[in-house]
Write an enzyme that holds these catalytic residues in place. Sequence first.
Site, PDB file in Angstrom:
ATOM      1  CG  ASP A   1      -2.170   0.763   1.208  1.00 38.07           C
ATOM      2  OD1 ASP A   1      -2.703   1.426   0.172  1.00 38.07           O
ATOM      3  OD2 ASP A   1      -3.189   1.118   2.224  1.00 38.07           O
TER       4      ASP A   1
ATOM      5  CG  ASP B   1      -9.808   2.294  -0.170  1.00 39.03           C
ATOM      6  OD1 ASP B   1      -9.721   0.798  -0.081  1.00 39.03           O
ATOM      7  OD2 ASP B   1      -9.027   2.597   0.469  1.00 39.03           O
TER       8      ASP B   1
END
Length: 673
Positions: free
Chosen positions: A441, A502
């Site tokens: 990430d 997301d």
Amino acid sequence: MINYEEPGLWLLATPSSAYVVRLGPDGAPRCAHWGPRLTPDQARALPPGREELPGEGGERFGVAGLQVRYGDAVRGVEWRHLDHEIDPGGDGAAGHLVIRMADRHYPLEIDLHYRVRPGSDAIDRWTTLRNTGDEPITILRCDSAAWTVPQREDYRLTHVTGGWGAEFQVRRTALATAETVLTSRRGHSGHHANPWVMLDAGDATEDHGEVWSAALAWSGSWRITVERDHDGRAGWSGGFGHEGVTWRLGPGEALETPAFSGVYSAEGFGGISHRWHDHVRRHVLPEPRRVRPVVFNSWEATEFDISQAQQMELAELAAGIGVELFVMDDGWFGGRTGETAGLGDWWPNPERFPDGLTPLVEHVKRLGMAFGLWVEPESVNPDSELYRTHPEWVLRQPNRHPTEVRNQLLLDFSRDDVADWAYDRLDELVTGDDIAFLKWDMNRPFTEAGDEVWVPYIRNVYAVIDRLRAAHPHLMIEGCASGGGRADLGMIARTDQIWTSDDTDAAQRIAIQHGYGQIYPACTMGAWVTDSPNAITGGRTPLAFRFHVAMAGALGIGGDLRRWGPEDLEQAKHLVARYKEIRPVVHGGRMDRLADWAVQYTLDADVVVLSWRPTMLVRATAPLRLRGLDPDGRYRDEDTGEICHGALLMSHGLPRPWPFEGVSELKRFTRVG
Ligand code: DGJ
């Protein structure tokens, strides 16, 4: 295939396109053709067009993809052709052409690279600059390539825009007679844009018409300037770095840009996507044939509130529905119990995992799944052991306030010692517990970054990932930057999949996936089934609908399975099994967007159609007409056993009398004759 047809004329051929470069009278290589295939004779009849990489100087007033300043403050280039080299590749279907030039006066050499590969319609182009003198040269801009589109009456621009949780929104607009800049100044490729571009003459549809496109293999800041001039010519120039980022090219040094690959199709936007997907699967992905496992990811289920017992319970439930890889997301390491601490301390949180990760990893393996971990190696919380030990490792500039984003600073990955530290930590982590998967990430853009950081930083991120892959050939890596903030050909070249967004609300996800799939194939598109109501949007969708949307990519489960009832778990188990049946077709087949709300995958005799009605605003009455079938073929509906004619599936389509929203469908057909 690449041929040198006559002095100063090169013809590049791909399976369905051709590209012709011709030296202009001024010594600069120019684009003579980018479009359908041509014979050598036809190529010889073409005059040189716009420059392949226009610089500054003379009567050049358009976009300068190359801007340099020499020691005496003189700017610009005047080219002298030196020579060229063609490496024909192994089987004649490939080839690498380098056209070499030098400035007429200053010690600057440039190589223009062109590469074609077997079975691919992509032409990779990039640039190398060399300082052959003994004084530094300042590089103010060095694009990978400029691409010229043939002159048409009108032009339309296609690109994606968006934001966090809303990536990859397709925009199709008339191209202004102006310079239109698509760019990221963030140090990653961006949620708000993505480094690719398409132009058509305003007449292309999903399956008809000419489209020209290009995508940049770069994961940092970038700029693509699309230009339409008063005389009606159009094209674009693009490369790494945003405006104002400069490089110092020292004596004897070279600067090589990332590839900016172009694809032409005469078969509309669908044809463009087919070609990109084929290219990425054949030539970009490091392990294209690797089966993308069904993932469970803990993030939405537990966020930072992690314990060993709770992860074990989730693992049992995940295994029960057919999950193949269990990934523990953020919150497992150092003092990371929230956003404010622990990033950088890549060892198991001793309170949460008193015996390390081994008990959990062993538990997951006993359940028949592989184990994966979330990491964010480029970031550090000021409240961490790493920062207390190495405050000098973060990106910062003298006399400037260090900006915190999500309570994080960024490590200066352009420093080799930082990159070596990251490699060592990750290598140890992966080796220690036999980790099969890392979700890499990156949750904050660059701030306080000096000129010398933007490019070496990304190169070192690439180098760390490449080293890890080389040392652990079975390791899978998922690229992520707060969702799809770093999804590009540079990342896809060294990962197995990308965390797309997301926003896991299935109704909203359809448009995100639609945009992602314009260039990138479904096997790279991470897609989770999460809870309803959705954690971010509050949107409610039936479980089957959520599955049918996520099955269009690399399926994962991201919901809190402890809250799913027995019926939900049973249905999920059935749908995961269905997905495993269609996975080879979705990941390896040709993807056709039948509508904004339906997609078809075709691989040999197998056809899969996923369609959704997210809201009442989507008209679901018109039949869904399939594409690319054999009109004379017969296809068996795998659910009903009915035999359907290919011609009728394409002309009359599948009936869709869907009265309500939240309805979705998975159809499978097999060609039987
Ligand atoms: C952003 C990612 O996109 C999420 O999936 C999750 O991994 C969080 N970071 C964790 O901090």
